[in-house]
Design an enzyme around this catalytic site. Structure first.
Site, PDB file in Angstrom:
ATOM      1  N   ARG A 139       0.832  -1.219   0.000  1.00 33.61           N
ATOM      2  CA  ARG A 139       0.000   0.000   0.000  1.00 33.61           C
ATOM      3  C   ARG A 139       0.864   1.266   0.000  1.00 33.61           C
ATOM      4  O   ARG A 139       0.444   2.297  -0.523  1.00 33.61           O
ATOM      5  CB  ARG A 139      -0.938   0.013   1.201  1.00 33.61           C
ATOM      6  CG  ARG A 139      -2.052  -0.968   0.986  1.00 33.61           C
ATOM      7  CD  ARG A 139      -3.158  -0.801   1.979  1.00 33.61           C
ATOM      8  NE  ARG A 139      -4.324  -1.519   1.520  1.00 33.61           N
ATOM      9  CZ  ARG A 139      -5.294  -1.939   2.310  1.00 33.61           C
ATOM     10  NH1 ARG A 139      -5.253  -1.705   3.597  1.00 33.61           N
ATOM     11  NH2 ARG A 139      -6.310  -2.575   1.809  1.00 33.61           N
ATOM     12  N   GLY A 177     -10.874  -7.862  -1.604  1.00 32.34           N
ATOM     13  CA  GLY A 177      -9.772  -7.976  -0.643  1.00 32.34           C
ATOM     14  C   GLY A 177      -9.286  -9.404  -0.482  1.00 32.34           C
ATOM     15  O   GLY A 177      -8.080  -9.664  -0.474  1.00 32.34           O
ATOM     16  N   GLY A 236     -13.992  -3.087  -1.151  1.00 30.96           N
ATOM     17  CA  GLY A 236     -15.320  -2.485  -1.071  1.00 30.96           C
ATOM     18  C   GLY A 236     -15.524  -1.412  -2.125  1.00 30.96           C
ATOM     19  O   GLY A 236     -16.580  -1.339  -2.762  1.00 30.96           O
ATOM     20  N   LYS A 292     -21.293 -14.431   0.536  1.00 31.84           N
ATOM     21  CA  LYS A 292     -22.708 -14.091   0.632  1.00 31.84           C
ATOM     22  C   LYS A 292     -23.334 -13.553  -0.645  1.00 31.84           C
ATOM     23  O   LYS A 292     -22.786 -12.681  -1.305  1.00 31.84           O
ATOM     24  CB  LYS A 292     -22.888 -13.021   1.696  1.00 31.84           C
ATOM     25  CG  LYS A 292     -22.724 -13.537   3.103  1.00 31.84           C
ATOM     26  CD  LYS A 292     -23.304 -12.483   4.016  1.00 31.84           C
ATOM     27  CE  LYS A 292     -23.038 -12.750   5.467  1.00 31.84           C
ATOM     28  NZ  LYS A 292     -22.922 -11.444   6.162  1.00 31.84           N
TER      29      LYS A 292
HETATM   30  P1  ADP Z   1     -13.568 -10.677  -1.531  1.00 27.87           P
HETATM   31  O1  ADP Z   1     -12.977 -10.035  -0.310  1.00 27.87           O
HETATM   32  O2  ADP Z   1     -12.512 -11.169  -2.477  1.00 27.87           O
HETATM   33  O3  ADP Z   1     -14.585  -9.781  -2.189  1.00 27.87           O
HETATM   34  P2  ADP Z   1     -15.575 -12.011   0.027  1.00 27.87           P
HETATM   35  O4  ADP Z   1     -15.221 -11.178   1.208  1.00 27.87           O
HETATM   36  O5  ADP Z   1     -16.866 -11.781  -0.617  1.00 27.87           O
HETATM   37  O6  ADP Z   1     -14.382 -11.961  -1.045  1.00 27.87           O
HETATM   38  O7  ADP Z   1     -15.595 -13.545   0.448  1.00 27.87           O
HETATM   39  C1  ADP Z   1     -14.476 -14.162   0.997  1.00 27.87           C
HETATM   40  C2  ADP Z   1     -14.878 -15.254   1.935  1.00 27.87           C
HETATM   41  O8  ADP Z   1     -15.735 -16.205   1.315  1.00 27.87           O
HETATM   42  C3  ADP Z   1     -13.677 -16.010   2.415  1.00 27.87           C
HETATM   43  O9  ADP Z   1     -13.482 -15.755   3.779  1.00 27.87           O
HETATM   44  C4  ADP Z   1     -14.032 -17.467   2.141  1.00 27.87           C
HETATM   45  O10 ADP Z   1     -13.683 -18.320   3.196  1.00 27.87           O
HETATM   46  C5  ADP Z   1     -15.536 -17.416   1.981  1.00 27.87           C
HETATM   47  N1  ADP Z   1     -16.030 -18.574   1.239  1.00 27.87           N
HETATM   48  C6  ADP Z   1     -15.722 -18.984   0.001  1.00 27.87           C
HETATM   49  N2  ADP Z   1     -16.323 -20.151  -0.290  1.00 27.87           N
HETATM   50  C7  ADP Z   1     -17.044 -20.500   0.780  1.00 27.87           C
HETATM   51  C8  ADP Z   1     -17.875 -21.610   1.103  1.00 27.87           C
HETATM   52  N3  ADP Z   1     -18.071 -22.607   0.248  1.00 27.87           N
HETATM   53  N4  ADP Z   1     -18.459 -21.634   2.322  1.00 27.87           N
HETATM   54  C9  ADP Z   1     -18.255 -20.639   3.198  1.00 27.87           C
HETATM   55  N5  ADP Z   1     -17.475 -19.567   2.961  1.00 27.87           N
HETATM   56  C10 ADP Z   1     -16.875 -19.488   1.764  1.00 27.87           C
HETATM   57 MG    MG Z   2     -13.694  -9.815   1.723  1.00 25.21          MG
END
Ligand code: ADP
Ligand code: MG
Length: 396
Positions: free
Chosen positions: A40, A353, A376, A200
């Site tokens: 960063r 992230g 975000g 989610k």
């Molecule tokens: P990013 O930060 O890349 O946008 P998110 O924050 O939306 O990603 O999601 C990341 C989380 O999703 C991780 O902590 C990961 O463990 C969780 N995850 C991925 N696949 C599954 C799953 N099958 N069941 C539960 N959690 C999951």
């Molecule tokens: Mg995340």
């Protein structure tokens, strides 16, 4: 295109001897009291160097962590030290971000040198976007530059409020971020594939809807999968599911059909009985997960299916891991995707992230066209929302 002015619209005559307040994102991770990843800081160097080389007096501000009032463990002193090792211009550190001591440090600042202010979140007025506090920050400088893309979606005093008082420009990092993300959605090299994973549906449904109109193919993976599978009548066992989102998931699939867009889901899934790395696993059809078992990662057939789609793409946007990659035994799918993307000749853009940290963990960062520094912020940008920090900048 960024329809806002950026630092490159400022030439030496605009900058020489001027005090420039730059909001950076130096919210770096620490391990055992040491900065464990200084990317960063490095990402902000092009802007800092440009300003110093053109004779500006550079005042840097950032937050670090989530302090409640003054917190000695969240001072920016180690960051100032690391910054001094990375730039060839003199770096001073202030113990505050507003007040008379800072004002006198600023007035003694030489052209082509840097003053790093103390953590702006030591003041609750920062996140409250308090106008008086924003004005106090603004009073330190002649010009404002936003180079903290990761906080551009927050209307805080040092990211947006300050822009009401002094002319505001985008930094080079913010400019690059917007150009990559904007180009991906408005003028992508096709086929344009988006891979959306993570945990989610509720946090990703808006971006899924927005992307549906611009992509050629959408791959959905990760914890989100199961709400969609259940919506289609599949058996998901104990897998993550948001029952309240089943209706929206179904509607989304119908919209995709109407638009003739391909939406691809995992076909097989690695499942366990406990949400733990040590829990014994098996691989099953994603529509037929037994009771008491839950999906943790995509299976080998899904990896192959996703790889084939990625290999035919002109642009790939990736947001969200396809499995619980924090657990070694369920990181295979996410790392396989990361590797395929790294080897792909497509334009590869990562916003998110956790996806970015998976790529760093696999040491593949250099092989991507662009990894966004703001999870975000990139998501909100892709959803088509106006980011308050960007909105506040001077129009072109
Ligand atoms: P990013 O930060 O890349 O946008 P998110 O924050 O939306 O990603 O999601 C990341 C989380 O999703 C991780 O902590 C990961 O463990 C969780 N995850 C991925 N696949 C599954 C799953 N099958 N069941 C539960 N959690 C999951
Ligand atoms: Mg995340």
């Amino acid at each position: 295109m960024l329809k806002k002015q950026s630092v490159t619209d400022l030439v030496r005559a605009d900058l020489e001897g001027k005090r420039v307040f730059v909001r950076v994102d130096f919210n770096v991770p620490f391990e055992n009291g040491q900065i464990s990843d200084d990317s960063r800081i490095s990402e902000a160097l092009p802007t800092i160097n440009y300003l110093c080389e053109n004779g500006a007096k550079v005042i840097l501000a950032s937050h670090l962590g989530r302090p409640k009032g003054i917190d000695d463990s969240l001072r920016l002193t180690p960051v100032a030290k690391r910054l001094a090792e990375l730039v060839q211009f003199p770096v001073q550190k202030a113990d505050e971000c507003v007040g008379s001591a800072v004002e006198s440090q600023v007035s003694g600042l030489a052209s082509g040198s840097i003053l790093l202010l103390e953590n702006v979140r030591f003041h609750k007025e920062e996140e409250a976007n308090d106008p008086a506090f924003a004005k106090q920050l603004a009073s330190l400088a002649d010009l404002f530059v936003l180079d903290a893309f990761g906080t551009a979606h927050r209307a805080h005093a040092s990211t947006a409020g300050i822009a009401h008082y002094i002319p505001a420009y985008a930094g080079l990092l913010v400019k690059k971020e917007i150009e990559f993300l904007d180009n991906a959605i408005s003028n992508p090299k096709r086929p344009f594939v988006a891979i959306i994973g993570g945990s989610k549906v509720s946090s990703k449904i808006d971006v899924l809807r927005k992307l549906l109109s611009v992509v050629d193919t959408l791959i959905i993976g990760g914890g989100m999968t199961f709400t969609f599978v259940k919506a289609q009548g599949g058996k998901i066992g104990n897998s993550l599911c948001e029952d309240s989102k089943i209706g929206e998931a179904l509607q989304f699939l119908e919209d995709a059909k109407k638009l003739s867009k391909k939406v691809i889901f995992p076909t097989d899934e690695v499942i366990t009985q406990d949400f733990s790395n040590e829990s014994p696993s098996q691989i099953v059809n994603v529509h037929n997960i037994p009771d008491g078992w839950g999906g943790m990662d995509i299976g080998p057939d899904s990896i192959e299916l996703f790889n084939d789609v990625i290999n035919g793409a002109g642009t790939v946007l990736w947001n969200g891991p396809v499995g619980v990659f924090e657990m070694d035994n369920f990181s295979k799918g996410t790392f396989a995707i990361a590797k395929t993307l790294a080897n792909s000749s497509a334009i590869t853009i990562v916003g998110g992230g956790d996806s970015a940290s998976a790529i760093r963990k696999a040491n593949l960062s250099e092989h991507f066209s662009h990894i966004s520094t703001g999870g975000g912020a990139s998501l909100e940008f892709l959803e088509g929302k106006e980011l308050p920090g960007i909105q506040a900048l001077k129009d072109k």
